[in-house]
Design a protein around this motif. Structure first.
Motif, PDB file in Angstrom:
ATOM      1  N   GLY A 262       0.904  -1.163  -0.023  1.00  0.00           N
ATOM      2  CA  GLY A 262       0.020   0.159  -0.037  1.00  0.00           C
ATOM      3  C   GLY A 262       0.745   1.167  -0.017  1.00  0.00           C
ATOM      4  O   GLY A 262       2.034   1.206   0.328  1.00  0.00           O
ATOM      5  N   LEU A 263       0.163   2.323  -0.386  1.00  0.00           N
ATOM      6  CA  LEU A 263       0.944   3.706  -0.474  1.00  0.00           C
ATOM      7  C   LEU A 263       0.275   4.749   0.154  1.00  0.00           C
ATOM      8  O   LEU A 263      -0.932   4.937  -0.500  1.00  0.00           O
ATOM      9  CB  LEU A 263       1.458   3.844  -1.990  1.00  0.00           C
ATOM     10  N   ASN A 264       0.491   5.664   0.922  1.00  0.00           N
ATOM     11  CA  ASN A 264      -0.095   6.652   1.392  1.00  0.00           C
ATOM     12  C   ASN A 264       0.877   7.673   1.538  1.00  0.00           C
ATOM     13  O   ASN A 264       1.611   7.815   2.376  1.00  0.00           O
ATOM     14  CB  ASN A 264      -0.736   6.355   2.805  1.00  0.00           C
ATOM     15  N   THR A 265       0.762   8.661   0.505  1.00  0.00           N
ATOM     16  CA  THR A 265       1.644   9.893   0.555  1.00  0.00           C
ATOM     17  C   THR A 265       1.666  10.842   1.620  1.00  0.00           C
ATOM     18  O   THR A 265       2.433  11.594   1.947  1.00  0.00           O
ATOM     19  CB  THR A 265       1.567  10.636  -0.987  1.00  0.00           C
ATOM     20  N   MET A 266       0.548  10.809   2.400  1.00  0.00           N
ATOM     21  CA  MET A 266       0.406  11.452   3.560  1.00  0.00           C
ATOM     22  C   MET A 266       1.394  11.115   4.701  1.00  0.00           C
ATOM     23  O   MET A 266       1.525  11.925   5.477  1.00  0.00           O
ATOM     24  CB  MET A 266      -0.932  11.775   3.995  1.00  0.00           C
ATOM     25  N   ARG A 267       1.981   9.843   4.643  1.00  0.00           N
ATOM     26  CA  ARG A 267       3.023   9.350   5.603  1.00  0.00           C
ATOM     27  C   ARG A 267       4.524  10.003   4.968  1.00  0.00           C
ATOM     28  O   ARG A 267       5.383   9.595   6.097  1.00  0.00           O
ATOM     29  CB  ARG A 267       3.064   7.903   5.795  1.00  0.00           C
ATOM     30  N   LEU A 268       4.550  10.607   4.122  1.00  0.00           N
ATOM     31  CA  LEU A 268       5.919  11.063   3.600  1.00  0.00           C
ATOM     32  C   LEU A 268       5.753  12.552   4.158  1.00  0.00           C
ATOM     33  O   LEU A 268       5.005  13.534   4.085  1.00  0.00           O
ATOM     34  CB  LEU A 268       5.921  11.456   2.177  1.00  0.00           C
TER      35      LEU A 268
END
Length: 327
Positions: A262-268
């Motif tokens: 999975g990818l969640n860019t808000m965790r960058l």
């Protein structure tokens, strides 16, 4: 300054334009005079309270492009763009005439991009590159399946992977979707209305399947994406339309040694996001990575744009422009 604002998350009816004080940069921050700011699906989800890290009251907006007018001397009067971190969710974002940004989140505007194109590109290309980094390290000679390849993130993923030697298969719902995007890169298109997607992939790959999948659709295509994978294929999913719960054949999954991520860019963090964008600058400069079709709007139009994005009726990517700041 004028800004889009919501007192509490949970409904797009809470969005309104009002006057707010110009923020003052703290240590390690810069004050940016915003020239352009994109409206993204995640901005809508933030206003609806559907994303992590959301606190209110808040000025939303994750993407920005503009000029630094206060802060560290090395950034003064530089044209910049950026995205990521908790912008627009945990701290005030870009849908305002001015915003403060941690300096580690600033990226100098490449000569090939104006303010509007830069903000239209930033989150889409950030997401696409972050997804591709979770897949094969070497793209030359590999096959990538991209769902939603006519969209902002999907087309960005296709461009990046194709520039690195990948063979790209892309899905489209109709000929109209393709006709609306004459700018799309060289993709082998799969018509989702013709036959199950996995069968199309098998036909195009002589039965092998695809080495990797970037899925921006999720739910409705989840099982078909898994069925499209070659042995030891990798699959990254970053969105889900409709019902979020899915099922799949676990025996088939482990026997083929598939990988699901999975990818969640808000965790960058905003610094991590800026680092990713900097790696893409050569592609922007060379014209390999181009923006999606854009519709420029005013700040007063922004609430209606949020509704259109939420209803999936936006014909192009909305970008708020601030005429007084754009010169």
């Amino acid at each position: 300054m004028r800004a889009l604002y919501f007192d509490k998350a949970g409904s797009l009816d809470n969005l309104h334009v009002q006057d707010l004080p110009v923020p003052a940069p703290r240590e390690g921050e810069a004050l940016v005079r915003v020239a352009a700011a994109a409206v993204n699906p995640s901005d809508v989800k933030i206003a609806l309270g559907e994303m992590p890290m959301v606190s209110a009251p808040r000025v939303p907006g994750r993407d920005f492009a503009g000029e630094v007018i206060d802060g560290p001397s090395e950034w003064q009067h530089k044209k910049v763009f950026g995205t990521g971190g908790n912008l627009g969710a945990g701290r005030d974002g870009s849908h305002a005439e001015y915003m403060t940004v941690p300096t580690e989140g600033l990226v100098e505007l490449p000569a090939a991009l104006g303010y509007v194109d830069a903000t239209a590109c930033s989150l889409g290309y950030l997401t696409a590159e972050a997804a591709l980094r979770r897949l094969p390290d070497e793209w030359q000679g590999t096959t990538l399946l991209v769902t939603g390849a006519t969209g902002t993130v999907g087309s960005a993923a296709a461009r990046i992977a194709a520039s690195q030697g990948a063979r790209v298969l892309g899905t489209a719902k109709s000929d109209k979707d393709l006709a609306d995007r004459p700018d799309l890169p060289d993709i082998e298109w799969i018509d989702l209305s013709a036959e199950p997607m996995s069968e199309s992939v098998r036909h195009l790959t002589d039965g092998k399947g695809t080495d990797a999948v970037v899925d921006v659709v999720g739910g409705p295509l989840f099982e078909e994406c898994l069925a499209s994978l070659a042995p030891r294929g990798r699959y990254v999913v970053l969105s889900s339309v409709g019902e979020p719960r899915v099922s799949f054949d676990l025996v088939d999954f482990y026997r083929r040694e598939s990988t699901l991520t999975g990818l969640n860019t808000m965790r960058l963090s905003i610094g991590e996001a800026a680092d990713v964008l900097r790696t893409l600058l050569p592609g922007f400069e060379e014209g390999l990575f181009t923006p999606p079709p854009v519709q420029e709007i005013t700040l007063d139009d922004a609430p209606d744009a949020y509704w259109a994005v939420n209803n999936r009726s936006a014909p192009k990517k909305f970008v708020i422009t601030f005429d007084a700041n754009a010169s």
